[in-house]
Each structure stands twice: as structure tokens, then as C-alpha cells.
Enzyme design. Structure first.
Site, mmCIF file in Angstrom:
data_model
loop_
_atom_site.group_PDB
_atom_site.id
_atom_site.type_symbol
_atom_site.label_atom_id
_atom_site.label_comp_id
_atom_site.label_asym_id
_atom_site.label_seq_id
_atom_site.Cartn_x
_atom_site.Cartn_y
_atom_site.Cartn_z
ATOM 1 N NE ARG A 188 -2.911 0.282 3.338
ATOM 2 C CZ ARG A 188 -2.380 0.844 4.435
ATOM 3 N NH1 ARG A 188 -2.023 2.104 4.435
ATOM 4 N NH2 ARG A 188 -2.203 0.126 5.532
ATOM 5 C CE1 TYR A 246 -14.821 8.921 -17.441
ATOM 6 C CE2 TYR A 246 -14.585 9.272 -15.090
ATOM 7 C CZ TYR A 246 -14.824 8.427 -16.156
ATOM 8 O OH TYR A 246 -15.054 7.111 -15.928
ATOM 9 C CG ASP A 284 -8.186 13.782 -16.582
ATOM 10 O OD1 ASP A 284 -7.506 13.140 -17.425
ATOM 11 O OD2 ASP A 284 -9.195 13.307 -16.023
ATOM 12 C CE LYS A 342 -11.219 5.377 -19.131
ATOM 13 N NZ LYS A 342 -11.433 6.747 -18.687
#
Ligand SMILES: *Cc1c(COP(=O)(O)O)cnc(C)c1O
Length: 398
Positions: free
Chosen positions: A65, A118, A188, A213
Site C-alpha cells: 500500500r 469526465y 487530466d 485508457k
């Protein structure tokens, strides 16, 4: 195995298409493909070493983590491509965006962002941020003065832009955004990919990608990444280890594999998208064809200035809601699925799917009409894709 190589310096001689192949490799490591460190934890040699790793940012051999060597290789590859000092990978693009927003903003802070976004980012900023006492102002992305005007000196902590923006491919002027002083500026850059533009070169502080993507590129990994200065990344890391949206080493390896072919994939997708955009622009049944590489794009000159590739996405208008729905159900090669940047050409009809929850005025502000269709061009033969779109128009438009 040693740590991944440091991102290249300004005198690095290689061009981006070479960097995608070479980056994110461990120095002296003989494995050509990424080694997947499929472990949650690491044995610590001494109390002193454990203390050091538990209290330093970016330890890659303590607990996954916190960091992981495979994930670290992916992070360093993206950082190098973006010209950044450091990167942090997340379990998804939304994980990365949430990490940036909630890692950097506190109650009473103010964020400036844009209308066209988005849908997940929009919900985060519109619905979640106010719950935490973070105020958000939405501006017209295409008006550079609007960004400056919305910044409240001393209160605005974050300016978050998306360019090209989903779904209508409006652009934000990166030079103007990067010139904003005071708040942290974030882009972004998912639609552009790291090969299509480099926001940090324009003075922007952080760049975010949904690596689900084009970076992953095969629709088999859910992954996000943010890159920027070591100082900002350390700050974000402090929240991210508690947020727990860390990338899986398996997805990071898929992200690295995707990067290796990003250059050729993007080139092919952009060529097909440009061809399709040209054909559709001549077609009477279609209106408002939007592609950053078309001279008719309202920000074509800006696209030329700040983008190396016009990308694989285009949007157009087929008329009303029913025609849009018929169109996306009539295509055979272009499959009706949300997502983008993969080998398969995907088609979406925002008004009936991704943006169905938006009010009519919100849809209008996002530039979406009932007939707006978005295409993410894949790797099929360009002429087959063009023929499929034309055939679907033939059966959908009445
Ligand atoms: C998909 C996408 C996201 C969210 O990424 P996930 O990996 O799905 O969480 C954010 N921004 C843009 C522009 C996207 O296309």
C-alpha cells in the site's frame, strides 16, 4: 534488483517514442518484461530499516500500500514521459483524482474547474467536495480569462483542468493555465496520452491520467497515475497511503506493457480518427464534427501549439436522442461501450448513457446535445471503421 532508473534529465537525447520503450526499467535488471512483485509485504532486515521505511515517503519495499517495485517502475516510466520528478500510481483514474483533490484540499479551500469534464470527476467536485466544505467554481474551459478570474487569491488551492475534455474535445490553453500563480494547477491529460501533450512543459504542476485508457491500452487493467514535483507527490502520497487506492502490481505491469506500444497505437488511432473526421465533415447527415486535428475545430491553432498528436477520439452530432440511440445500436465494428484508448473502436451516446443524470442546462454547459456521439477509434483497418460508421448512419438517420 536495483531501483528503477531516475527520470531522464533535460539532456536526455531520446524522443518520446523511444522513451516509452526504454523507461521504467530497473538498472542492471536482465528481465526484459516487467517483473511482477506479487507481494503485499517485504521482510525488513533490522528495526532501523523498518523505522526508516515506515517514516519515509515512497518506500517501495515495505508494504505494497506504501509502494511496490513493479508499481514504482510504472510510476517512474510515466514521470519520465511527462518530464516530472516523480509519479504515484493509483487503482484507477478516479483514485488518482480523488487522491489529488482530497490530498491537497481542506475544509474552507476553493477549487476552480471547468463545466465540461469526465462524469466521475464532475460528481467528485460537485457532490463530494461540498460535503467536506470545499467550494468549487465551474468555468468555461475555452475562455482563458475565466480561469484567472475565478481564482480567489489566498483561498483557491487547486485549479483542475481536463484537456481535451470529455466528450466534446474542448481544449484548455496550457500556457495560460501554467501561468496561474498561487494554487496548484492540475491537468487530466487522459485523452491526449503522455505522447500527445506534456502539461508540465507549460508550467502546470501536476498531470493525471486514467491509465485504464490509452496507457494500459488493452481494456484489461484499471489504473491511474499522477506525476509532478517530488514535493507535491510526497504530499499526495501522505494521503494516498491512507486512502488505500494504490495500484495493483499486476495492473502496473499491464500499464508498462501498454506504454511500450503507445507510440504506434496512438499514431494509428490518430490517423484513422483524422480520416473519419474528414469523411464525416463532408456528410450531410452529420453535424458539428469535433476533432482537434480538423482545421474547423474552434481551437485548431491551440491544438497545433500544444499537442503532438490529435488523438484517437472524435465527436459528432447525428440529430435527436432517438437517432443517437439508433446509431450506436447500428454499428457493427464500433461497439457500444464506455471507455476509450483500446484496440477496439468504441462508441458512446453521452445523453443516454454516461451523462444521463445531468440536467438539461448541465448537458448544455458540457456542450452535449441529444445527438452527440463520441467515438474512440481503435486499431481496426481505417476503411472498415469508416464503412461501418457510414452504414450505421444509413440505417439510423431518417
Ligand atoms: C476514464 C477517465 C477517468 C477515470 O478513470 P478510471 O480509470 O475509470 O477511474 C478520468 N478522467 C478521464 C478524462 C477519463 O477518461
Amino acid at each position: 534488483m536495483t531501483e528503477p532508473q531516475q527520470p531522464a534529465g533535460p539532456d536526455d537525447p531520446y524522443r518520446p517514442d523511444t522513451v516509452v520503450v526504454r523507461s521504467g526499467r530497473a538498472e542492471g535488471d536482465r528481465s526484459l518484461a516487467p517483473v511482477i512483485w506479487s507481494t503485499t509485504t517485504f521482510v525488513t532486515e533490522s528495526v532501523e530499516e523498518g523505522r526508516r521505511m515506515a517514516t519515509s515517503t515512497g518506500a517501495t519495499r515495505f508494504y505494497t500500500r506504501y509502494g511496490n517495485p513493479t508499481v514504482g517502475a510504472f510510476e517512474s516510466a510515466v514521470a519520465e514521459l511527462e518530464g516530472a520528478e516523480a509519479g504515484r500510481a493509483f487503482a484507477s483514474g478516479m483514485g488518482a483524482l480523488t487522491g489529488v483533490v482530497l490530498g491537497l484540499c481542506s475544509q474552507g479551500d476553493h477549487i476552480v474547474t471547468q463545466h465540461q469534464l469526465y462524469a466521475g470527476t464532475q460528481m467528485l467536485l460537485q457532490a463530494v467536495c461540498p460535503r467536506f466544505g470545499i467550494e468549487v467554481t465551474f468555468v468555461d474551459a475555452t475562455d482563458p480569462d475565466a480561469w484567472d478570474a475565478a481564482v480567489v487569491p489566498g483561498r483557491t488551492t487547486l485549479v483542475l483542468a481536463e484537456t481535451p475534455a470529455n466528450p466534446r474535445l474542448d481544449l484548455v490553453d496550457l500556457d495560460r493555465l501554467g501561468a496561474i500563480r498561487g494554487p496548484v494547477t492540475v491537468v487530466d491529460s487522459t485523452f491526449a496520452t503522455p505522447l500527445g501533450q506534456r502539461p508540465l512543459d507549460h508550467g502546470v504542476d501536476l498531470v493525471v491520467h486514467s491509465a485504464t485508457k490509452a496507457i494500459g491500452g488493452h481494456n484489461d487493467a484499471t489504473l491511474g497515475v499522477v506525476a509532478g514535483s517530488r514535493e507535491l507527490l510526497d504530499w499526495i502520497w501522505g494521503f494516498a497511503v491512507l486512502q488505500g487506492a494504490n495500484a495493483s502490481p499486476h495492473d502496473a505491469a499491464a500499464g508498462l506493457r501498454g506504454l511500450r506500444t503507445l507510440g504506434v497505437r496512438l499514431e494509428r488511432q490518430a490517423a484513422t480518427a483524422a480520416r473519419l473526421a474528414q469523411v464525416l465533415e463532408q456528410d450531410q447527415r452529420v453535424g458539428d464534427v469535433r476533432y482537434p486535428g480538423l482545421p474547423s475545430h474552434p481551437q485548431f491553432a491551440l491544438a497545433r501549439r500544444q499537442m503532438r498528436s490529435s488523438g484517437g477520439l472524435l465527436t459528432f452530432d447525428v440529430g435527436d436522442l432517438a437517432t443517437g440511440a439508433r446509431f450506436v445500436e447500428s454499428t457493427r465494428i464500433c461497439q457500444l461501450a464506455t471507455s476509450l484508448g483500446g484496440p477496439e473502436t468504441l462508441v458512446t451516446h453521452p445523453a443516454s448513457t454516461t451523462h444521463v443524470n445531468l440536467l438539461p442546462e448541465e448537458l448544455a454547459a458540457a456542450g452535449i446535445t441529444p445527438g452527440t456521439v463520441r467515438l474512440s477509434v481503435g486499431l481496426e483497418d481505417a476503411e472498415d471503421v469508416v464503412a461501418d460508421v457510414l452504414a450505421a448512419l444509413g440505417s439510423a438517420v431518417r
